[in-house]
Write a protein that holds these residues in place. Structure first.
Motif, mmCIF file in Angstrom:
data_model
loop_
_atom_site.group_PDB
_atom_site.id
_atom_site.type_symbol
_atom_site.label_atom_id
_atom_site.label_comp_id
_atom_site.label_asym_id
_atom_site.label_seq_id
_atom_site.Cartn_x
_atom_site.Cartn_y
_atom_site.Cartn_z
ATOM 1 N N ASN A 57 25.131 37.333 40.844
ATOM 2 C CA ASN A 57 26.088 37.395 39.765
ATOM 3 C C ASN A 57 26.436 38.821 39.276
ATOM 4 O O ASN A 57 26.783 38.950 38.067
ATOM 5 C CB ASN A 57 25.523 36.383 38.679
ATOM 6 N N ILE A 58 26.429 39.741 40.074
ATOM 7 C CA ILE A 58 26.802 41.254 39.591
ATOM 8 C C ILE A 58 28.495 41.051 39.999
ATOM 9 O O ILE A 58 29.189 41.506 39.017
ATOM 10 C CB ILE A 58 26.166 42.224 40.221
ATOM 11 N N ILE A 59 28.774 40.865 41.338
ATOM 12 C CA ILE A 59 30.180 40.687 41.499
ATOM 13 C C ILE A 59 30.658 39.286 41.167
ATOM 14 O O ILE A 59 29.863 38.338 41.692
ATOM 15 C CB ILE A 59 30.531 41.085 42.835
ATOM 16 N N ARG A 60 31.362 39.150 40.351
ATOM 17 C CA ARG A 60 31.768 37.571 39.957
ATOM 18 C C ARG A 60 32.894 37.288 40.713
ATOM 19 O O ARG A 60 33.246 36.158 40.793
ATOM 20 C CB ARG A 60 32.244 37.701 38.335
ATOM 21 N N GLU A 61 34.004 38.000 40.954
ATOM 22 C CA GLU A 61 35.100 37.825 41.830
ATOM 23 C C GLU A 61 35.791 38.968 42.596
ATOM 24 O O GLU A 61 35.431 40.236 42.211
ATOM 25 C CB GLU A 61 36.307 37.538 40.552
ATOM 26 N N ILE A 62 36.168 38.626 43.718
ATOM 27 C CA ILE A 62 36.886 39.818 44.520
ATOM 28 C C ILE A 62 38.141 39.310 45.236
ATOM 29 O O ILE A 62 38.158 38.229 45.678
ATOM 30 C CB ILE A 62 35.613 40.190 45.451
ATOM 31 N N TYR A 63 39.073 40.111 45.162
ATOM 32 C CA TYR A 63 40.382 39.795 45.906
ATOM 33 C C TYR A 63 40.689 41.070 46.617
ATOM 34 O O TYR A 63 40.510 42.282 46.288
ATOM 35 C CB TYR A 63 41.433 39.665 44.554
ATOM 36 N N PHE A 64 41.894 40.754 47.596
ATOM 37 C CA PHE A 64 42.597 41.860 48.305
ATOM 38 C C PHE A 64 43.914 41.639 47.413
ATOM 39 O O PHE A 64 44.238 40.460 47.066
ATOM 40 C CB PHE A 64 42.777 41.636 49.493
ATOM 41 N N ARG A 65 44.616 42.677 47.161
ATOM 42 C CA ARG A 65 45.986 42.788 46.453
ATOM 43 C C ARG A 65 46.890 42.144 47.639
ATOM 44 O O ARG A 65 46.635 42.482 48.725
ATOM 45 C CB ARG A 65 46.124 44.096 45.912
ATOM 46 N N ALA A 66 47.945 41.505 47.011
ATOM 47 C CA ALA A 66 49.074 41.188 48.171
ATOM 48 C C ALA A 66 50.011 42.202 48.328
ATOM 49 O O ALA A 66 50.510 42.101 49.502
ATOM 50 C CB ALA A 66 49.714 39.821 47.720
ATOM 51 N N ASP A 67 50.138 43.110 47.684
ATOM 52 C CA ASP A 67 51.256 43.976 47.848
ATOM 53 C C ASP A 67 50.675 45.259 48.323
ATOM 54 O O ASP A 67 51.629 46.070 49.058
ATOM 55 C CB ASP A 67 51.693 44.666 46.562
#
Length: 116
Positions: A57-67
């Motif tokens: 629960n340290i990293i709560r969310e991770i994404y790649f940018r679409a642009d």
């Protein structure tokens, strides 16, 4: 209206006391266009490390940018220094391939404007 404001403040203070963590936004910056023969192994190590941090629960969310090609990570840490320490231990950062801009966040309090 004052009662609503008091409830919002009470809940925010309660959450901070219970959680005592900061939300941190981390934006990846590529600093080295790496193409070594071990790149796929480094990426696998990165994914494993990120997964371990999510389980903690340290990293709560991770994404790649679409642009553009970069990761966006939401962490919950004790402070900015803790987030920096966590991110500096990611395999891609250790190899000097990427780094992160670290942005501390706070809860939006603009709703109070509605109740003046």
């Amino acid at each position: 209206m004052q009662a609503f404001k008091n409830i919002v403040i009470f809940n925010l203070v309660k959450h901070l006391k219970e959680n005592n963590k900061m939300k941190i936004l981390a934006l990846e910056k590529e600093i080295l266009n790496y193409s070594g023969s071990d790149y796929s192994n480094i990426l696998a190590d990165e994914a494993k490390t990120v997964w371990d941090l999510q389980k903690q629960n340290i990293i709560r969310e991770i994404y790649f940018r679409a642009d553009v090609k970069c990761a966006v990570i939401v962490l919950e840490c004790d402070n900015v220094e803790h987030a920096d320490e966590i991110l500096n231990n990611l395999p891609l950062v250790k190899k000097g391939i990427i780094e992160f801009d670290i942005i501390p966040l706070m809860a939006y309090n603009g709703y109070e404007r509605l109740f003046k």
